[in-house]
Design a protein around this motif. Structure first.
Motif, PDB file in Angstrom:
ATOM      1  N   LYS A 280       0.835  -1.197   0.000  1.00 29.32           N
ATOM      2  CA  LYS A 280       0.000   0.000   0.000  1.00 29.32           C
ATOM      3  C   LYS A 280       0.871   1.249   0.000  1.00 29.32           C
ATOM      4  CE  LYS A 280      -4.420   0.229   2.299  1.00 29.32           C
ATOM      5  NZ  LYS A 280      -5.086  -0.015   3.566  1.00 29.32           N
ATOM      6  N   LEU A 281       1.892   1.244   0.849  1.00 26.81           N
ATOM      7  CA  LEU A 281       2.741   2.426   0.998  1.00 26.81           C
ATOM      8  C   LEU A 281       3.533   2.696  -0.264  1.00 26.81           C
ATOM      9  CD1 LEU A 281       4.216   1.971   4.567  1.00 26.81           C
ATOM     10  CD2 LEU A 281       2.368   3.465   3.845  1.00 26.81           C
ATOM     11  N   LEU A 282       4.077   1.638  -0.830  1.00 25.95           N
ATOM     12  CA  LEU A 282       4.999   1.862  -1.930  1.00 25.95           C
ATOM     13  C   LEU A 282       4.289   2.004  -3.256  1.00 25.95           C
ATOM     14  CD1 LEU A 282       7.862  -0.499  -0.812  1.00 25.95           C
ATOM     15  CD2 LEU A 282       7.491   1.911  -0.296  1.00 25.95           C
ATOM     16  N   SER A 283       3.034   1.551  -3.329  1.00 28.38           N
ATOM     17  CA  SER A 283       2.366   1.677  -4.614  1.00 28.38           C
ATOM     18  C   SER A 283       1.756   3.062  -4.773  1.00 28.38           C
ATOM     19  CB  SER A 283       1.301   0.601  -4.785  1.00 28.38           C
ATOM     20  OG  SER A 283       0.319   0.774  -3.806  1.00 28.38           O
ATOM     21  N   SER A 284       1.121   3.571  -3.725  1.00 29.51           N
ATOM     22  CA  SER A 284       0.364   4.791  -3.956  1.00 29.51           C
ATOM     23  C   SER A 284       0.845   5.991  -3.148  1.00 29.51           C
ATOM     24  CB  SER A 284      -1.108   4.538  -3.653  1.00 29.51           C
ATOM     25  OG  SER A 284      -1.228   4.059  -2.340  1.00 29.51           O
ATOM     26  N   GLU A 285       1.465   5.749  -2.008  1.00 29.12           N
ATOM     27  CA  GLU A 285       1.676   6.880  -1.110  1.00 29.12           C
ATOM     28  C   GLU A 285       3.132   7.296  -0.977  1.00 29.12           C
ATOM     29  OE1 GLU A 285      -0.943   8.271  -0.318  1.00 29.12           O
ATOM     30  OE2 GLU A 285      -2.209   6.647  -1.002  1.00 29.12           O
ATOM     31  N   ARG A 286       3.945   6.926  -1.984  1.00 32.33           N
ATOM     32  CA  ARG A 286       5.369   7.116  -1.786  1.00 32.33           C
ATOM     33  C   ARG A 286       5.771   8.574  -1.581  1.00 32.33           C
ATOM     34  NH1 ARG A 286       7.069   4.284  -7.144  1.00 32.33           N
ATOM     35  NH2 ARG A 286       9.172   4.995  -6.664  1.00 32.33           N
ATOM     36  N   HIS A 287       4.960   9.503  -2.061  1.00 31.89           N
ATOM     37  CA  HIS A 287       5.402  10.887  -1.944  1.00 31.89           C
ATOM     38  C   HIS A 287       4.529  11.734  -1.049  1.00 31.89           C
ATOM     39  CE1 HIS A 287       8.652  10.208  -4.519  1.00 31.89           C
ATOM     40  NE2 HIS A 287       7.910   9.883  -5.553  1.00 31.89           N
ATOM     41  N   CYS A 288       3.826  11.094  -0.125  1.00 31.76           N
ATOM     42  CA  CYS A 288       3.082  11.905   0.822  1.00 31.76           C
ATOM     43  C   CYS A 288       3.147  11.240   2.192  1.00 31.76           C
ATOM     44  CB  CYS A 288       1.646  12.091   0.390  1.00 31.76           C
ATOM     45  SG  CYS A 288       0.762  13.139   1.549  1.00 31.76           S
TER      46      CYS A 288
END
Lengths: 444, 360
Positions: free
Chosen positions: A145-153
């Protein structure tokens, strides 16, 4: 599915039908009540089992608990079953071996990850302690979840992390160690990818917060969470930089640097493992490296050796002594040039590029040093009074490739997040950082 | 007014016709239903649910409908085992489509074509749902899951006796409360009717369980159960006590057939019942006589309570909390005094009981 529904309606509990219908109730009225009562009686039986163990008369045989967990597998997502699922997870019998069916754990974990069930933290922790594959799955689920969509927030990353209950669960050292191990593997496999680093830092922040919330007095010694590190170093790293006076902050950084250096250089020569372990511990609390950079930038005094070393080490742990010394020399030179410009009332992009030393050397500098210089330059833009006016211009000049753009976005996001965490009052730098971030994000 | 009545008449007729459909829906008559009948019946149900939503806050219309429903229930359920009603109050109109659907789904007499049509109507599959259908569909699916869950738990060897009785007890109190609000004599009439029609052993167990339920209903509210009436099971229990006290014959069966410990808990909660129970126990004690040859107290008639059971009941009472325990011992002692205050065994049953209880 339809035939399932039909057959469900054609079963009946013969004992209750006449009475309930005599009262004018329909199955829609009494089946939910019946189920609630059945569940609550099972729950109290399990609790009694848990509290009184062998002494209770109504002891639930382990086989019964096992078969109950098996019956629950297709039913875990039924809200009526939540209390039973919780009781099965939290009430241990007194058997040395696990009695619950692995399929039960898997079903509950799956339902929890997909948010089809809501369970108290305690029950989830119990699930992960009793069934390691579920914990591993939950950790990987979070990573994905973290690395697919939220890497820059980081803000959103934090929400996901807290939502996963893993930081709370990690208060249990056994769980912490497994999650931490997963981070270690991810870092090794990605060669220290910045998004993994960021995720680890946010996770650690949330974990420390959960730990403080759980109990002021640590239930488990810090040693149980970080078995390979020196406890005094962990204690210093754990300190919240918020509210630490400027002078003291520098002291702390020196202290951290010395302890790390001792650990790294005390290792037998060429022991990469030791250097990596020390670095891995340090980057849990990576915010300290950024604070060191800011301190170095803003202090007018000669840059302390210890802080330079910390910066060089955190950006490249595997460097040999000579490489590291070279990095420190270069950083010191850049800092010297930037320091002269820090208070100047007007600046130009060329001034800064010259100060960063770009184009000076004949051969290109190693990637790590370039990154380090960019970080110093960005910090300068945010903090120097005249930096704001040329920030956009310089950033545009810097962001020549997509990779560098992502790097800058990551840095700005991390800086803002850190300032929020540490309650740093910096209205102007904050505004500039936010504007730059918005612009860069829109351009990606 | 006349205009209002004229306006209401078609609505009330519609309601009556639907009640008939509902009554038929659980009989074998549905074997003659074809898909069109099923569709029409569901349409009627939807129309009534619409009425429920539309006139929920309209006092006069609501009252008129409610009165008709109430009368209907009373008529239908007075003599004989007639059709079991489902529409008991205004709130039940709001889910009459579920009621109809469940009855038809349960009914094995429904022909294949009609059943197929019913399932198709109820679960049209994704894409063709509007919000209203969604609630019905979800509701039925959830109910199906719960019913399956109950069966799966039972199949896995779950001992459900307590839960079955408790559920019936909760529903009994709820209904008593509701019936009592509509009419003062309602609860007692309902109880007497149930007593005549239902297996007595189950009825007594349920009654005892209802008397033991804790005062504030801790049961979580189910959306299907939200009948809109305030839950005050306390009142239902008072109605139960009053009814038992007014029916000495039933009270005798109650005290005779339930287990000693259960009775002790029940009368421990309801002092009015404990007095009657003690009266019955002393009565039964007087029927026993001492058999010199056997050296024990024996029954005069086969229907009398044997010594063991009498002792068992007194012993359970003596394990209760102080006020009841003291009352029991005082009663026994005064009976003993009336008999002549003997201390020697075999002369007065009260002396012997007190000795056996260790309080002689």
């Amino acid at each position: 599915m339809l035939s399932h529904i039909l057959s469900a309606f054609r079963f009946d509990v013969r004992e209750v039908v006449p009475f309930c219908q005599g009262l004018g109730y329909t199955p829609a009225d009494y089946y939910p009540s019946l189920l609630t009562n059945m569940v609550s009686s099972l729950v109290s039986e399990l609790r009694e089992n848990h509290l009184n163990g062998f002494n209770t008369q109504r002891r639930m045989a382990p086989e019964r608990v096992a078969s109950l967990s098996r019956v629950c597998v297709p039913l875990v997502t039924l809200p009526d079953f939540e209390p039973l699922v919780e009781a099965l997870l939290t009430c241990h019998g007194h058997e040395p071996q696990e009695v619950l069916w692995p399929e039960f754990f898997e079903a509950v974990n799956e339902a929890f990850l997909l948010k089809k069930i809501s369970l108290p933290t305690l029950a989830v922790v119990s699930l992960w302690l009793r069934h390691l594959p579920s914990l591993e799955k939950a950790t990987l689920h979070l990573f994905e979840k973290l690395l697919s969509s939220e890497r820059h927030c980081l803000q959103r990353m934090e929400c996901f992390i807290k939502d996963s209950l893993l930081p709370q669960a990690a208060c249990h050292p056994a769980i912490f160690r497994i999650v931490d191990e997963t981070f270690r593997c991810a870092l090794l496999e990605t060669d220290g990818a910045p998004e993994v680093l960021a995720a680890l830092q946010v996770f650690t922040r949330c974990f420390v917060e959960a730990l403080e919330k759980e109990n002021k007095q640590l239930k488990f010694a810090l040693k149980t969470y970080f078995p390979y590190a020196s406890p005094s170093l962990v204690m210093v790293l754990l300190q919240h930089p918020k509210g630490i006076a400027q002078g003291l902050c520098c002291q702390l950084l020196k202290c951290i640097s010395e302890m790390l250096r001792e650990a790294v250089e005390g290792q037998t020569a060429g022991s990469h493992r030791g250097a990596f372990e020390s670095w891995f511990l340090f980057i849990h609390f990576g915010g300290w490296a950024d604070i060191a950079a800011e301190q170095l930038l803003m202090s007018e005094a000669e840059p302390p050796e210890a802080l330079l070393w910390l910066l060089a080490f955190s950006s490249s742990p595997h460097d040999g002594d000579q490489q590291r010394a070279q990095t420190m020399v270069e950083v010191k030179a850049v800092l010297g040039r930037l320091g002269k410009l820090f208070r100047s009332p007007t600046l130009s992009g060329q001034d800064l590029q010259a100060a960063a030393g770009e184009g000076r050397e004949a051969e290109p500098r190693p990637l790590v040093r370039q990154q380090l210089t960019r970080r110093l330059l960005l910090s300068f833009l945010l903090w120097a009074p005249a930096g704001h006016a040329i920030a956009r211009e310089v950033v545009t000049l810097m962001a020549q490739t997509e990779d560098i753009t992502h790097e800058i976005i990551g840095f700005l996001d991390q800086t803002l997040y850190r300032w929020d965490q540490f309650c740093i009052e910096a209205p102007r730098p904050r505004k500039v950082a936010r504007e730059l971030l918005t612009e860069l994000r829109a351009g990606v | 007014s006349e205009a209002f009545a004229r306006h209401m008449e078609p609505l009330l007729q519609h309601l009556e016709r639907f009640s008939e459909v509902l009554a038929v829906s659980r009989t074998t008559h549905v074997s003659t239903w074809d898909p069109a009948t099923v569709r029409r019946a569901l349409q009627w149900a939807r129309y009534l649910r619409h009425i429920h939503r539309r006139f929920g806050r309209h006092g006069r219309i609501r009252t008129a409908l409610e009165r008709r429903l109430h009368n209907q229930w009373r008529q239908e359920s007075s003599p004989g085992p007639g059709p079991v009603p489902g529409l008991t109050n205004f709130q039940s109109l709001g889910r009459c489509d579920i009621l109809l659907a469940v009855r038809l789904l349960e009914n094995r007499a429904l022909g294949d074509a009609a059943c197929h049509h019913l399932l198709h109507q109820l679960f049209p599959g994704p894409g063709v749902r509007d919000t209203e259908e969604e609630t019905l569909q979800d509701c039925l699916a959830r109910l199906a899951r719960r019913r399956s869950a109950v069966h799966m738990l039972r199949l896995s060897g779950y001992r459900e006796e307590d839960s079955l009785v408790k559920t019936q007890a909760e529903l009994l109190l709820e209904r008593l409360q509701e019936v009592g609000q509509a009419e003062a004599e309602g609860p007692s009439r309902l109880l007497s009717r149930l007593w005549e029609r239902l297996p007595q052993n189950n009825f007594l167990k349920v009654t005892a369980a209802a008397l033991l339920l804790p005062p504030p209903s801790t049961r979580p509210q189910e959306e299907e159960l939200a009948l809109g009436s305030p839950k005050a099971p306390g009142r239902g229990r008072q109605e139960l006590v009053r009814w038992l006290l007014g029916k000495p014959d039933i009270m005798v069966v109650f005290c005779r057939s339930l287990p000693a410990s259960l009775l002790a808990s029940v009368v421990g909660r309801h002092p009015a019942l404990s007095r009657v129970y003690l009266g019955l126990l002393t009565d039964w004690g007087r029927h026993l006589y001492y058999d010199l040859q056997k050296g024990s107290w024996v029954r005069a008639e086969p229907q009398d309570l044997p010594w063991e059971e009498l002792y068992d009941r007194f012993q359970s009472l003596c394990q209760a909390s102080p006020p009841l325990k003291d009352e029991v011992l005082t009663t026994l002692k005064s009976c003993k005094a009336q008999d002549g205050d003997y201390e020697v065994p075999g002369l007065s049953i009260w002396t012997d009981l007190l000795l056996a209880l260790g309080s002689g």
